[in-house]
Design an enzyme around this catalytic site. Structure first.
Site, short mmCIF file in Angstrom:
data_model
loop_
_atom_site.label_atom_id
_atom_site.label_comp_id
_atom_site.label_asym_id
_atom_site.label_seq_id
_atom_site.Cartn_x
_atom_site.Cartn_y
_atom_site.Cartn_z
N ASN A 1 0.87 -1.18 0.00
CA ASN A 1 0.00 0.00 0.00
C ASN A 1 0.91 1.23 0.00
OD1 ASN A 1 -1.80 2.05 0.56
ND2 ASN A 1 -2.20 1.42 2.67
N LYS B 1 0.10 4.27 -0.24
CA LYS B 1 -0.50 5.48 0.37
C LYS B 1 -0.24 6.69 -0.54
CE LYS B 1 0.11 3.21 4.77
NZ LYS B 1 0.22 3.29 6.21
N HIS C 1 -9.27 1.12 5.03
CA HIS C 1 -7.98 1.33 5.70
C HIS C 1 -8.17 2.30 6.87
CE1 HIS C 1 -3.85 2.55 6.46
NE2 HIS C 1 -3.51 1.39 5.89
N GLU D 1 -6.51 4.68 7.89
CA GLU D 1 -6.31 6.10 7.58
C GLU D 1 -7.55 6.69 6.92
OE1 GLU D 1 -2.59 5.57 5.51
OE2 GLU D 1 -1.68 4.97 7.42
N GLU E 1 -5.12 -5.09 10.49
CA GLU E 1 -4.04 -4.12 10.73
C GLU E 1 -4.28 -3.41 12.05
OE1 GLU E 1 -2.06 -2.78 6.84
OE2 GLU E 1 -3.83 -1.56 7.10
N GLY F 1 2.89 1.96 10.70
CA GLY F 1 3.88 3.03 10.56
C GLY F 1 4.62 3.36 11.84
N SER G 1 3.70 -2.38 10.18
CA SER G 1 5.15 -2.45 10.36
C SER G 1 5.74 -3.80 9.96
CB SER G 1 5.54 -2.10 11.80
OG SER G 1 5.20 -0.75 12.09
N GLY H 1 5.25 1.10 4.59
CA GLY H 1 6.61 1.63 4.44
C GLY H 1 7.56 0.74 3.66
P1 PGA Z 1 3.14 0.10 7.52
O1 PGA Z 1 1.67 0.38 6.92
O2 PGA Z 1 3.64 -1.18 6.93
O3 PGA Z 1 3.96 1.30 7.12
O4 PGA Z 1 2.98 -0.01 9.01
C1 PGA Z 1 0.76 -0.67 6.73
C2 PGA Z 1 -0.53 -0.13 6.17
O5 PGA Z 1 -0.98 0.93 6.60
O6 PGA Z 1 -1.15 -0.76 5.29
#
Ligand code: PGA
Length: 256
Positions: free
Chosen positions: A11, A13, A97, A99, A171, A177, A217, A239
């Site tokens: 992803n 983002k 998601h 976010e 998640e 993140g 993460s 990330g």
């Molecule tokens: P992250 O994000 O691997 O940076 O923690 C995962 C996500 O939000 O899908």
């Protein structure tokens, strides 16, 4: 090989415009693996470039959108619809998601509407769910996940799609993140309880077919352990999906 196959999804983002997307796919080490699928969710603007890049290089990498609008067209300034995505060859969408929930006010009702619309239009949906740290510390993880899923499970279109065109990504919000991954034991426990919820509501056959990805993460240093858990069918990666080296390293950790 895992019974449901493995999905490694990135992803991006709000990162990587078309130039960076093209460079990513050029540099990404990729070799086909039986039973495993690689997928990237770029920004809307980079979707066409991503598709062209993987198609011209003959790389079997799926490309999906990070969001879409439930209506097919109309006065929704700034939005992108399903038919527009399908016109350019996109048939995958990421929904729910954290976010989107946190920064864009997407409630379970909004997410349900998008999920139903996406399924009706023939998209494959990866639906994200997860609890916050306060909710986990208050012992509410199960209740929160059940609440996030219950309207979806009760909807006949979604219920029929679980395990074919509807899959899940768990998640934990506190792991996204932050560098704080859930331990494999924590993740497996939650994935197993999600699968029991699916079994109770949809029956064993459908529940067994649902891929449940872990996200939060994920890096090359923790992915193998997570993947070794019985109910973890892959990773949704933020990330570590941005660099071809780290995403390629994740792919290489998937047993052939
Ligand atoms: P992250 O994000 O691997 O940076 O923690 C995962 C996500 O939000 O899908």
């Amino acid at each position: 090989m895992k019974p449901r196959g493995i999905l490694l999804a990135g992803n991006w983002k709000m990162n990587h415009g078309p130039t960076a997307a093209q460079e990513f796919f050029r540099a990404l080490p990729y070799s086909k693996k039986p039973g495993a699928t690689m997928r990237i969710y770029p920004s809307f603007l980079s979707l066409s470039t991503a598709l062209d890049s993987v198609n011209s290089a003959g790389k079997e990498i799926e490309i999906g959108a990070q969001n879409f609008h439930a209506e097919k067209s109309g006065a929704f300034t700034g939005e992108v619809s399903g038919p527009m995505l399908q016109e350019i060859g996109i048939h995958q969408v990421l929904l729910g998601h954290s976010e989107r929930r946190q920064y864009f006010g997407e409630t379970p009702a909004v997410i349900l509407k998008k999920t139903v619309s996406a399924l009706q239009q023939g998209f494959e949906v990866l639906l994200c769910i997860g609890e916050t740290l306060a909710e986990r510390n208050a012992g509410q993880t199960q209740a929160v996940l059940t609440h996030q899923l219950e309207s979806t499970l009760a909807d006949p279109i979604c219920a029929a799609a679980f395990g074919t065109s509807l899959h899940l990504a768990y998640e934990p919000v506190w792991a996204i993140g932050t560098g704080m991954t859930a331990t494999p034991a924590q993740a497996q426990e939650t994935h197993a309880s999600l699968r029991s919820l699916l079994t109770r509501t949809l029956g064993q056959t459908s529940a067994d077919a649902v891929q449940i990805l872990y996200g939060g993460s994920v890096t090359p240093s923790n992915f193998a352990e997570l993947l070794a858990c019985a109910d973890i069918d892959g990773g949704l990666v933020g990330g570590a999906s941005l660099k071809p080296e780290s995403f390629g390293a994740l792919w290489n950790l998937i047993p052939s």
